[in-house]
Design a protein around this motif. Structure first.
Motif, mmCIF file in Angstrom:
data_model
loop_
_atom_site.group_PDB
_atom_site.id
_atom_site.type_symbol
_atom_site.label_atom_id
_atom_site.label_comp_id
_atom_site.label_asym_id
_atom_site.label_seq_id
_atom_site.Cartn_x
_atom_site.Cartn_y
_atom_site.Cartn_z
ATOM 1 N N ASP A 100 0.727 -1.365 -0.041
ATOM 2 C CA ASP A 100 -0.020 -0.156 -0.072
ATOM 3 C C ASP A 100 0.940 1.277 -0.026
ATOM 4 O O ASP A 100 1.658 1.320 0.737
ATOM 5 N N HIS A 101 0.609 2.067 -0.864
ATOM 6 C CA HIS A 101 1.497 3.192 -1.065
ATOM 7 C C HIS A 101 0.536 4.522 -0.404
ATOM 8 O O HIS A 101 1.188 5.381 0.197
ATOM 9 N N ASP A 102 -0.661 4.533 -0.674
ATOM 10 C CA ASP A 102 -1.605 5.692 -0.244
ATOM 11 C C ASP A 102 -2.972 5.351 -0.144
ATOM 12 O O ASP A 102 -3.719 4.907 -1.413
ATOM 13 N N LEU A 103 -3.636 4.726 0.929
ATOM 14 C CA LEU A 103 -4.835 4.274 1.110
ATOM 15 C C LEU A 103 -6.082 5.364 0.783
ATOM 16 O O LEU A 103 -7.240 5.092 0.688
ATOM 17 N N HIS A 104 -5.792 6.445 0.714
ATOM 18 C CA HIS A 104 -6.437 7.654 0.375
ATOM 19 C C HIS A 104 -6.050 8.526 -0.699
ATOM 20 O O HIS A 104 -5.619 9.707 -0.423
ATOM 21 N N ALA A 105 -5.702 7.944 -1.850
ATOM 22 C CA ALA A 105 -4.843 8.776 -2.877
ATOM 23 C C ALA A 105 -5.935 9.910 -3.329
ATOM 24 O O ALA A 105 -7.227 9.709 -3.234
ATOM 25 N N LYS A 106 -5.470 10.829 -4.124
ATOM 26 C CA LYS A 106 -5.961 11.862 -4.756
ATOM 27 C C LYS A 106 -7.004 11.711 -5.768
ATOM 28 O O LYS A 106 -6.707 10.318 -6.523
ATOM 29 N N ALA A 107 -7.862 11.950 -6.248
ATOM 30 C CA ALA A 107 -8.783 11.730 -7.054
ATOM 31 C C ALA A 107 -8.421 12.102 -8.205
ATOM 32 O O ALA A 107 -7.184 12.838 -8.670
ATOM 33 N N PRO A 108 -9.027 11.402 -9.710
ATOM 34 C CA PRO A 108 -7.923 11.570 -11.076
ATOM 35 C C PRO A 108 -8.045 12.954 -11.509
ATOM 36 O O PRO A 108 -7.029 13.429 -12.108
ATOM 37 N N HIS A 109 -8.935 13.752 -10.913
ATOM 38 C CA HIS A 109 -8.913 15.117 -11.499
ATOM 39 C C HIS A 109 -8.185 16.187 -10.688
ATOM 40 O O HIS A 109 -7.635 17.298 -11.210
ATOM 41 N N ASP A 110 -7.519 15.495 -9.628
ATOM 42 C CA ASP A 110 -6.534 16.499 -8.921
ATOM 43 C C ASP A 110 -5.096 16.480 -9.683
ATOM 44 O O ASP A 110 -4.393 15.260 -9.680
ATOM 45 N N HIS A 111 -4.825 17.529 -10.019
ATOM 46 C CA HIS A 111 -3.508 17.770 -10.724
ATOM 47 C C HIS A 111 -2.212 17.314 -9.847
ATOM 48 O O HIS A 111 -1.002 17.040 -10.287
ATOM 49 N N ASP A 112 -2.564 17.200 -8.485
ATOM 50 C CA ASP A 112 -1.278 16.703 -7.850
ATOM 51 C C ASP A 112 -1.112 15.145 -7.814
ATOM 52 O O ASP A 112 -0.174 14.949 -7.269
ATOM 53 N N LEU A 113 -2.040 14.292 -8.037
ATOM 54 C CA LEU A 113 -1.863 13.022 -8.284
ATOM 55 C C LEU A 113 -0.821 12.855 -9.097
ATOM 56 O O LEU A 113 -0.109 11.576 -9.148
ATOM 57 N N ILE A 114 -0.437 13.454 -10.237
ATOM 58 C CA ILE A 114 0.759 13.293 -11.082
ATOM 59 C C ILE A 114 2.090 13.016 -10.322
ATOM 60 O O ILE A 114 2.852 12.386 -10.653
ATOM 61 N N GLN A 115 2.247 13.974 -9.445
ATOM 62 C CA GLN A 115 3.464 13.697 -8.631
ATOM 63 C C GLN A 115 3.253 12.494 -7.619
ATOM 64 O O GLN A 115 4.592 11.879 -7.595
ATOM 65 N N ASP A 116 2.193 12.055 -7.468
ATOM 66 C CA ASP A 116 2.335 11.041 -6.469
ATOM 67 C C ASP A 116 2.335 9.600 -7.494
ATOM 68 O O ASP A 116 3.200 8.925 -7.120
ATOM 69 N N LEU A 117 2.032 9.684 -8.570
ATOM 70 C CA LEU A 117 2.201 8.863 -9.587
ATOM 71 C C LEU A 117 3.518 8.496 -9.972
ATOM 72 O O LEU A 117 4.141 7.530 -10.089
ATOM 73 N N ASP A 118 4.334 9.591 -10.319
ATOM 74 C CA ASP A 118 5.901 9.805 -10.549
ATOM 75 C C ASP A 118 6.594 9.279 -9.605
ATOM 76 O O ASP A 118 7.575 8.424 -9.824
ATOM 77 N N LEU A 119 6.116 9.264 -8.470
ATOM 78 C CA LEU A 119 6.909 9.026 -7.000
ATOM 79 C C LEU A 119 6.767 7.568 -6.805
ATOM 80 O O LEU A 119 7.721 6.897 -6.845
ATOM 81 N N LEU A 120 5.527 7.018 -7.239
ATOM 82 C CA LEU A 120 5.372 5.713 -7.051
ATOM 83 C C LEU A 120 5.859 4.753 -8.210
ATOM 84 O O LEU A 120 6.572 3.732 -7.798
ATOM 85 N N ILE A 121 5.966 5.556 -9.288
ATOM 86 C CA ILE A 121 6.786 4.585 -10.399
ATOM 87 C C ILE A 121 8.356 4.777 -10.617
ATOM 88 O O ILE A 121 8.956 4.076 -11.412
ATOM 89 N N GLY A 122 8.676 5.780 -9.670
ATOM 90 C CA GLY A 122 10.089 6.037 -9.729
ATOM 91 C C GLY A 122 10.602 6.997 -11.000
ATOM 92 O O GLY A 122 11.818 6.615 -11.633
ATOM 93 N N GLY A 123 9.816 7.922 -11.596
ATOM 94 C CA GLY A 123 10.258 8.592 -12.721
ATOM 95 C C GLY A 123 9.274 9.623 -13.128
ATOM 96 O O GLY A 123 8.267 9.927 -12.458
ATOM 97 N N SER A 124 9.144 10.124 -14.224
ATOM 98 C CA SER A 124 8.629 11.218 -14.646
ATOM 99 C C SER A 124 7.386 10.758 -16.071
ATOM 100 O O SER A 124 8.043 9.522 -16.524
ATOM 101 N N ASN A 125 6.379 11.269 -16.173
ATOM 102 C CA ASN A 125 5.687 10.616 -17.285
ATOM 103 C C ASN A 125 6.390 10.752 -18.662
ATOM 104 O O ASN A 125 6.798 11.878 -19.186
#
Length: 90
Positions: free
Chosen positions: A65-90
């Motif tokens: 589990d990385h984040d049990l209360h992750a941001k919603a898809p429309h939240d632009h800050d979700l991109i930072q969380d996804l990049d952190l999770l996959i270890g890189g940038s889009n």
């Protein structure tokens, strides 16, 4: 993120026919997205304490589990969380 992230929809619906109708009604059959009807009394819903939808959870490749209360898809800050999770940038 299509090639880097698996997007999974979990449904708490117990009625399979109604669940399938809702997927069709709201056009949720999107390439790259997987749907599972787990029901409200499943082990997964119990583990994650799923009581209502939508709920967003980030889980890493190893199943931790990385984040049990992750941001919603429309939240632009979700991109930072996804990049952190996959270890890189889009």
């Amino acid at each position: 993120y299509k090639d880097k992230v698996a997007f999974v929809f979990l449904s708490l619906d117990d009625d399979e026919k109604m669940w399938k109708k809702l997927i069709e009604k709201y056009n949720l059959s999107i390439e790259g997205f997987t749907h599972y009807r787990i029901g409200k009394n499943s082990t997964i819903s119990s583990h994650y304490k799923l009581k209502e939808i939508p709920r967003y959870i980030l889980i890493d490749r190893s199943g931790l589990d990385h984040d049990l209360h992750a941001k919603a898809p429309h939240d632009h800050d979700l991109i930072q969380d996804l990049d952190l999770l996959i270890g890189g940038s889009n």
